[in-house]
Design a protein around this motif. Structure first.
Motif, PDB file in Angstrom:
ATOM      1  N   ALA A 142       2.005   6.999  -6.684  1.00  0.00           N
ATOM      2  CA  ALA A 142       1.052   8.064  -6.989  1.00  0.00           C
ATOM      3  C   ALA A 142       1.658   9.428  -6.699  1.00  0.00           C
ATOM      4  O   ALA A 142       1.492  10.389  -7.472  1.00  0.00           O
ATOM      5  N   HIS A 143       2.382   9.511  -5.573  1.00  0.00           N
ATOM      6  CA  HIS A 143       3.020  10.781  -5.226  1.00  0.00           C
ATOM      7  C   HIS A 143       4.086  11.158  -6.250  1.00  0.00           C
ATOM      8  O   HIS A 143       4.204  12.326  -6.646  1.00  0.00           O
ATOM      9  N   GLU A 168       0.825  -1.202   0.000  1.00  0.00           N
ATOM     10  CA  GLU A 168       0.000   0.000   0.000  1.00  0.00           C
ATOM     11  C   GLU A 168       0.865   1.260   0.000  1.00  0.00           C
ATOM     12  O   GLU A 168       0.565   2.233  -0.695  1.00  0.00           O
ATOM     13  N   ASN A 169       1.938   1.240   0.779  1.00  0.00           N
ATOM     14  CA  ASN A 169       2.852   2.385   0.800  1.00  0.00           C
ATOM     15  C   ASN A 169       3.514   2.586  -0.555  1.00  0.00           C
ATOM     16  O   ASN A 169       3.737   3.722  -0.993  1.00  0.00           O
ATOM     17  N   ARG A 185       2.236   1.770  -3.494  1.00  0.00           N
ATOM     18  CA  ARG A 185       1.249   2.367  -4.399  1.00  0.00           C
ATOM     19  C   ARG A 185       1.086   3.858  -4.119  1.00  0.00           C
ATOM     20  O   ARG A 185       0.996   4.674  -5.049  1.00  0.00           O
ATOM     21  N   ALA A 186       1.051   4.218  -2.828  1.00  0.00           N
ATOM     22  CA  ALA A 186       0.929   5.644  -2.487  1.00  0.00           C
ATOM     23  C   ALA A 186       2.165   6.416  -2.939  1.00  0.00           C
ATOM     24  O   ALA A 186       2.058   7.545  -3.437  1.00  0.00           O
TER      25      ALA A 186
END
Length: 384
Positions: free
Chosen positions: A175-176, A168-169, A171-172
């Motif tokens: 995105a960032h 999850e990190n 993927r975040a």
């Protein structure tokens, strides 16, 4: 079969491996074999719940015939014994393996394998997978062994939960990075393209009016600005493609600084007093990108003739300083909205993820200093 005294050792080694951040698949492969022996089983398998929660996916196995392992690669989350273990969140024993036999179309289940266990891999009441043990006999393991197997399931469930959080990190983070790249392109290129768009009608009017000198001037404006936009875009793409050298941070910095000197002509003095320091790969990647962005800001905004990169141990930990003798933070766009503010924001976010302290300020004698301090374990920061 392993003696009962081996159970605490297995649990302790799994716990220490998790604390050390061992690779999950390596961890599963290494511990599945002693778990099988501890329970006096003939085979074992570990399954992870898919992201959509609909399937259990085989990620590691030992002792299963190849055809059975292939057939068991993907099963429904509510399938038979495994579905019962996941749904009830408890260890399930069964000698009724007709469903498994029908699914695998072989004689392993019900013949070579007379009984099976499903142990949930769970963390905080959330089931993230299952591990199975398959037995040539139909005798359920003792309550003491079942208790150990349940504890192992909880530890491996913790590992799977950590893996989920890392995904999850990631993927975040991706995105960032995309947002940051879009912001950099907007800041560096959009204004140049707007200027070109405004110049083109003037160029057209000058050509139609047979105003040779004006037309040539407008054409030169377009050519120069287009070159600037192209150069800015290449720098941005190079920055976001940059990756840490597999040989480590010191080697990556050597390559980065050599390219900086060749490309920019700016004198760069490098002093690395910790060339043999080894950090986790993620930490080295973040530090590398901080240095990369600091040098990119020197190239793009500083107007400097000289620069310095220092890597050294301090009482606070590892310190990295990037300095230049250019126009200073204000002149280089250090305020919000300036040309370098997105790069500075990215550096600060990278430092925050590391637990490091980052400061950007004026250099004594003129220019800018970017300072990043990363706390290190005691004894890790001795100079080489």
């Amino acid at each position: 079969m392993l003696p009962p005294s081996a159970a605490p050792a297995i649990l302790g080694e799994i716990a220490s491996s998790l604390a050390a951040g061992s690779d999950l698949r390596e961890l599963l492969d290494r511990f599945l074999e002693p778990i099988v022996r501890l329970a006096d089983a003939q085979a074992g398998a570990v399954r992870m719940l898919s992201l959509d929660g609909e399937h259990l996916e085989l990620v590691s196995s030992i002792g299963l015939p190849p055809a059975v392992a292939q057939a068991e690669r993907h099963v429904g989350h509510d399938c038979g014994l495994c579905g019962q273990g996941a749904g009830r969140q408890q260890v399930v024993w069964s000698t009724d393996l007709d469903g498994c036999a029908a699914r695998t179309h072989g004689d392993f289940f019900g013949h070579e394998c007379q009984g099976a266990l499903a142990v949930p891999l769970q963390h905080r009441d959330r089931v993230l997978g299952i591990y199975n043990l398959f037995f040539a006999h139909g005798r359920e393991p003792s309550p003491a062994v079942l208790g150990v197997l349940r504890s192992i399931g909880e530890l491996l469930g913790l590992a799977l939960d950590n893996l989920r959080l890392e995904a999850e990190n990631l993927r975040a983070g991706l995105a960032h990075e995309r947002q940051a790249m879009a912001a950099e392109i907007h800041d560096a290129v959009a204004q140049d393209l707007t200027f070109i768009k405004m110049r083109l009608p003037l160029l057209r009017d000058a050509i139609e009016g047979n105003q040779r000198e004006s037309a040539l001037a407008y054409l030169e404006d377009v050519r120069e600005t287009l070159g600037q936009a192209h150069g800015s875009l290449r720098e941005i793409v190079t920055h976001f493609r940059a990756r840490i050298d597999p040989r480590g941070l010191a080697r990556a910095l050597d390559v980065l600084t050599a390219r900086f000197c060749v490309r920019t002509g700016i004198d760069l003095h490098v002093a690395n007093r910790m060339p043999h320091l080894e950090l986790p790969e993620a930490a080295e990647a973040e530090l590398f990108q901080i240095v990369h962005e600091a040098l990119a800001n020197i190239e793009r905004h500083s107007g400097a003739r000289h620069s310095w990169l220092n890597v050294e141990p301090t009482l606070a930990g590892l310190e990295i300083r990037v300095e230049d003798d250019g126009v200073g933070p204000a002149g280089a766009g250090g305020t919000a909205g300036g040309p370098g503010h997105h790069g500075q924001a990215i550096m600060r976010e990278r430092a925050q993820r590391l637990g490091a302290e980052l400061s950007i300020g004026p250099r004594a004698g003129g220019g800018t200093v970017v300072r990043c301090v990363l706390p290190l374990p005691q004894g890790a920061g001795a100079p080489a």
